[in-house]
Design a protein around this motif. Structure first.
Motif, PDB file in Angstrom:
ATOM      1  N   ALA A 122     -23.875  99.589 -46.875  1.00 16.32           N
ATOM      2  CA  ALA A 122     -25.080  99.237 -47.635  1.00 16.32           C
ATOM      3  C   ALA A 122     -24.752  98.961 -49.102  1.00 16.32           C
ATOM      4  O   ALA A 122     -25.246  97.988 -49.689  1.00 16.32           O
ATOM      5  N   LEU A 123     -23.915  99.809 -49.695  1.00 16.58           N
ATOM      6  CA  LEU A 123     -23.554  99.609 -51.098  1.00 16.58           C
ATOM      7  C   LEU A 123     -22.708  98.357 -51.288  1.00 16.58           C
ATOM      8  O   LEU A 123     -22.891  97.614 -52.253  1.00 16.58           O
ATOM      9  N   THR A 124     -21.768  98.132 -50.375  1.00 19.59           N
ATOM     10  CA  THR A 124     -20.942  96.922 -50.458  1.00 19.59           C
ATOM     11  C   THR A 124     -21.828  95.685 -50.408  1.00 19.59           C
ATOM     12  O   THR A 124     -21.663  94.758 -51.214  1.00 19.59           O
ATOM     13  N   GLU A 125     -22.780  95.689 -49.498  1.00 19.96           N
ATOM     14  CA  GLU A 125     -23.706  94.562 -49.365  1.00 19.96           C
ATOM     15  C   GLU A 125     -24.510  94.370 -50.655  1.00 19.96           C
ATOM     16  O   GLU A 125     -24.631  93.254 -51.160  1.00 19.96           O
ATOM     17  N   ALA A 126     -25.034  95.449 -51.206  1.00 22.85           N
ATOM     18  CA  ALA A 126     -25.856  95.361 -52.420  1.00 22.85           C
ATOM     19  C   ALA A 126     -25.034  94.903 -53.620  1.00 22.85           C
ATOM     20  O   ALA A 126     -25.457  94.021 -54.380  1.00 22.85           O
ATOM     21  N   VAL A 127     -23.859  95.485 -53.812  1.00 31.67           N
ATOM     22  CA  VAL A 127     -23.028  95.125 -54.962  1.00 31.67           C
ATOM     23  C   VAL A 127     -22.496  93.704 -54.810  1.00 31.67           C
ATOM     24  O   VAL A 127     -22.451  92.947 -55.783  1.00 31.67           O
ATOM     25  N   ARG A 128     -22.114  93.331 -53.604  1.00 26.99           N
ATOM     26  CA  ARG A 128     -21.638  91.962 -53.376  1.00 26.99           C
ATOM     27  C   ARG A 128     -22.753  90.960 -53.676  1.00 26.99           C
ATOM     28  O   ARG A 128     -22.521  89.945 -54.357  1.00 26.99           O
ATOM     29  N   ALA A 129     -23.960  91.246 -53.210  1.00 25.69           N
ATOM     30  CA  ALA A 129     -25.092  90.345 -53.467  1.00 25.69           C
ATOM     31  C   ALA A 129     -25.369  90.253 -54.965  1.00 25.69           C
ATOM     32  O   ALA A 129     -25.639  89.157 -55.491  1.00 25.69           O
ATOM     33  N   GLU A 130     -25.282  91.371 -55.662  1.00 25.89           N
ATOM     34  CA  GLU A 130     -25.492  91.381 -57.111  1.00 25.89           C
ATOM     35  C   GLU A 130     -24.413  90.567 -57.823  1.00 25.89           C
ATOM     36  O   GLU A 130     -24.711  89.764 -58.711  1.00 25.89           O
ATOM     37  N   LEU A 131     -23.165  90.734 -57.420  1.00 22.16           N
ATOM     38  CA  LEU A 131     -22.073  89.986 -58.031  1.00 22.16           C
ATOM     39  C   LEU A 131     -22.231  88.491 -57.763  1.00 22.16           C
ATOM     40  O   LEU A 131     -22.078  87.666 -58.672  1.00 22.16           O
ATOM     41  N   GLU A 132     -22.553  88.143 -56.541  1.00 22.89           N
ATOM     42  CA  GLU A 132     -22.742  86.725 -56.208  1.00 22.89           C
ATOM     43  C   GLU A 132     -23.920  86.134 -56.986  1.00 22.89           C
ATOM     44  O   GLU A 132     -23.852  84.993 -57.456  1.00 22.89           O
ATOM     45  N   ALA A 133     -24.992  86.914 -57.148  1.00 18.18           N
ATOM     46  CA  ALA A 133     -26.140  86.450 -57.938  1.00 18.18           C
ATOM     47  C   ALA A 133     -25.737  86.269 -59.399  1.00 18.18           C
ATOM     48  O   ALA A 133     -26.162  85.304 -60.054  1.00 18.18           O
ATOM     49  N   ASN A 134     -24.908  87.172 -59.920  1.00 19.14           N
ATOM     50  CA  ASN A 134     -24.442  87.046 -61.300  1.00 19.14           C
ATOM     51  C   ASN A 134     -23.558  85.815 -61.481  1.00 19.14           C
ATOM     52  O   ASN A 134     -23.646  85.122 -62.499  1.00 19.14           O
ATOM     53  N   ILE A 135     -22.724  85.539 -60.492  1.00 15.91           N
ATOM     54  CA  ILE A 135     -21.882  84.339 -60.541  1.00 15.91           C
ATOM     55  C   ILE A 135     -22.763  83.090 -60.552  1.00 15.91           C
ATOM     56  O   ILE A 135     -22.584  82.195 -61.386  1.00 15.91           O
ATOM     57  N   ALA A 136     -23.726  83.046 -59.636  1.00 16.76           N
ATOM     58  CA  ALA A 136     -24.626  81.889 -59.563  1.00 16.76           C
ATOM     59  C   ALA A 136     -25.410  81.729 -60.866  1.00 16.76           C
ATOM     60  O   ALA A 136     -25.546  80.611 -61.390  1.00 16.76           O
ATOM     61  N   PHE A 137     -25.901  82.830 -61.401  1.00 19.16           N
ATOM     62  CA  PHE A 137     -26.650  82.787 -62.669  1.00 19.16           C
ATOM     63  C   PHE A 137     -25.775  82.218 -63.775  1.00 19.16           C
ATOM     64  O   PHE A 137     -26.194  81.334 -64.531  1.00 19.16           O
ATOM     65  N   HIS A 138     -24.574  82.711 -63.895  1.00 16.93           N
ATOM     66  CA  HIS A 138     -23.633  82.288 -64.933  1.00 16.93           C
ATOM     67  C   HIS A 138     -23.356  80.785 -64.823  1.00 16.93           C
ATOM     68  O   HIS A 138     -23.435  80.055 -65.819  1.00 16.93           O
ATOM     69  N   LEU A 139     -23.039  80.345 -63.621  1.00 12.31           N
ATOM     70  CA  LEU A 139     -22.711  78.934 -63.416  1.00 12.31           C
ATOM     71  C   LEU A 139     -23.930  78.047 -63.610  1.00 12.31           C
ATOM     72  O   LEU A 139     -23.842  76.994 -64.265  1.00 12.31           O
ATOM     73  N   ASP A 140     -25.075  78.457 -63.055  1.00 10.66           N
ATOM     74  CA  ASP A 140     -26.300  77.666 -63.188  1.00 10.66           C
ATOM     75  C   ASP A 140     -26.758  77.554 -64.643  1.00 10.66           C
ATOM     76  O   ASP A 140     -27.349  76.545 -65.032  1.00 10.66           O
ATOM     77  N   ALA A 141     -26.486  78.582 -65.434  1.00 11.75           N
ATOM     78  CA  ALA A 141     -26.883  78.576 -66.847  1.00 11.75           C
ATOM     79  C   ALA A 141     -25.930  77.750 -67.702  1.00 11.75           C
ATOM     80  O   ALA A 141     -26.189  77.541 -68.889  1.00 11.75           O
ATOM     81  N   GLY A 142     -24.822  77.305 -67.111  1.00 12.13           N
ATOM     82  CA  GLY A 142     -23.858  76.515 -67.871  1.00 12.13           C
ATOM     83  C   GLY A 142     -23.043  77.346 -68.848  1.00 12.13           C
ATOM     84  O   GLY A 142     -22.492  76.813 -69.813  1.00 12.13           O
ATOM     85  N   LEU A 143     -22.956  78.651 -68.594  1.00 14.71           N
ATOM     86  CA  LEU A 143     -22.154  79.511 -69.463  1.00 14.71           C
ATOM     87  C   LEU A 143     -20.679  79.195 -69.270  1.00 14.71           C
ATOM     88  O   LEU A 143     -20.271  78.753 -68.182  1.00 14.71           O
ATOM     89  N   PRO A 144     -19.870  79.411 -70.280  1.00 18.28           N
ATOM     90  CA  PRO A 144     -18.448  79.064 -70.156  1.00 18.28           C
ATOM     91  C   PRO A 144     -17.735  79.929 -69.121  1.00 18.28           C
ATOM     92  O   PRO A 144     -18.061  81.096 -68.936  1.00 18.28           O
ATOM     93  N   GLY A 145     -16.770  79.303 -68.454  1.00 14.55           N
ATOM     94  CA  GLY A 145     -15.992  80.013 -67.440  1.00 14.55           C
ATOM     95  C   GLY A 145     -16.436  79.655 -66.037  1.00 14.55           C
ATOM     96  O   GLY A 145     -17.394  78.911 -65.828  1.00 14.55           O
ATOM     97  N   ASP A 146     -15.699  80.212 -65.086  1.00 17.05           N
ATOM     98  CA  ASP A 146     -15.976  79.930 -63.679  1.00 17.05           C
ATOM     99  C   ASP A 146     -16.293  81.236 -62.941  1.00 17.05           C
ATOM    100  O   ASP A 146     -16.504  82.278 -63.571  1.00 17.05           O
ATOM    101  N   ALA A 147     -16.316  81.168 -61.621  1.00 15.48           N
ATOM    102  CA  ALA A 147     -16.635  82.351 -60.823  1.00 15.48           C
ATOM    103  C   ALA A 147     -15.651  83.489 -61.073  1.00 15.48           C
ATOM    104  O   ALA A 147     -16.047  84.659 -61.160  1.00 15.48           O
TER     105      ALA A 147
END
Length: 190
Positions: A122-147
């Motif tokens: 359950a924790l792996t699923e939650a943390v992975r989803a949070e990390l993936e959401a943070n990656i998507a947010f970062h990239l979608d916002a055009g912030l510098p850097g990649d995944a």
């Protein structure tokens, strides 16, 4: 099965408080009932087992620690830049310090997850989803850097947060905030 979502949330919040204060060993139905100020036996009507309570607490911590969307929108009014990344991470540092109980409870749950496969899943699923959401947010916002930039910042911030919350005298507030800036500069090249 009892179906009062507000009471269930209050019980899970109480479980998070108990976890942060007493650790996983102190998390009992009785302790949760006492913390929630409900009649004895209430928690056992809502959760099938202690494992169920731990798993629900693990899922709810992420909800509790999610920033208000309006605050995120306000923060994202600035142009995408390395400085904005540092500002967002400093904001995270302050939010986690303000929700210290939730973060400490999460650390307790992570330790407990090493012994409980269902909780680990359950924790792996939650943390992975949070990390993936943070990656998507970062990239979608055009912030510098990649995944990978986001992953590196995630793991660096995780270590900083653990030390900052568990050994608060190790670093002062100013030092932690300064280290966030250095972290962003080094990861993003600045």
């Amino acid at each position: 099965m009892v179906r009062n979502p507000e009471r269930r949330t209050a019980l899970v919040d109480a479980a998070i408080e108990v976890l942060a204060r007493e650790g996983a060993r102190g998390l009992t139905f009785r302790a949760v009932d006492t913390e929630a100020k409900v009649p004895p036996g209430t928690a056992s009507n809502y959760f099938t087992s202690r494992d169920d309570l731990l798993t629900q607490a693990g899922r709810h911590i992420h909800v509790r620690m999610t920033p208000d969307p309006a605050e995120v929108s306000e923060a994202m009014r600035a142009a995408p830049s390395r400085e904005l990344v540092a500002t967002l991470l400093r904001w995270l540092l302050r939010r986690v310090a303000g929700e210290r109980t939730g973060y400490l409870a999460m650390l307790e749950l992570r330790l407990e997850a090493t012994r409980r496969p269902e909780l680990r899943e359950a924790l792996t699923e939650a943390v992975r989803a949070e990390l993936e959401a943070n990656i998507a947010f970062h990239l979608d916002a055009g912030l510098p850097g990649d995944a990978d930039t986001v992953r590196l910042l995630h793991f660096a911030m995780t270590g900083l947060l653990v030390d900052h919350l568990t050994l608060p005298d190790l670093l002062g507030e100013d030092t932690a905030e300064r280290l966030v800036g250095l972290m962003v500069d080094r990861v993003l090249g600045g």
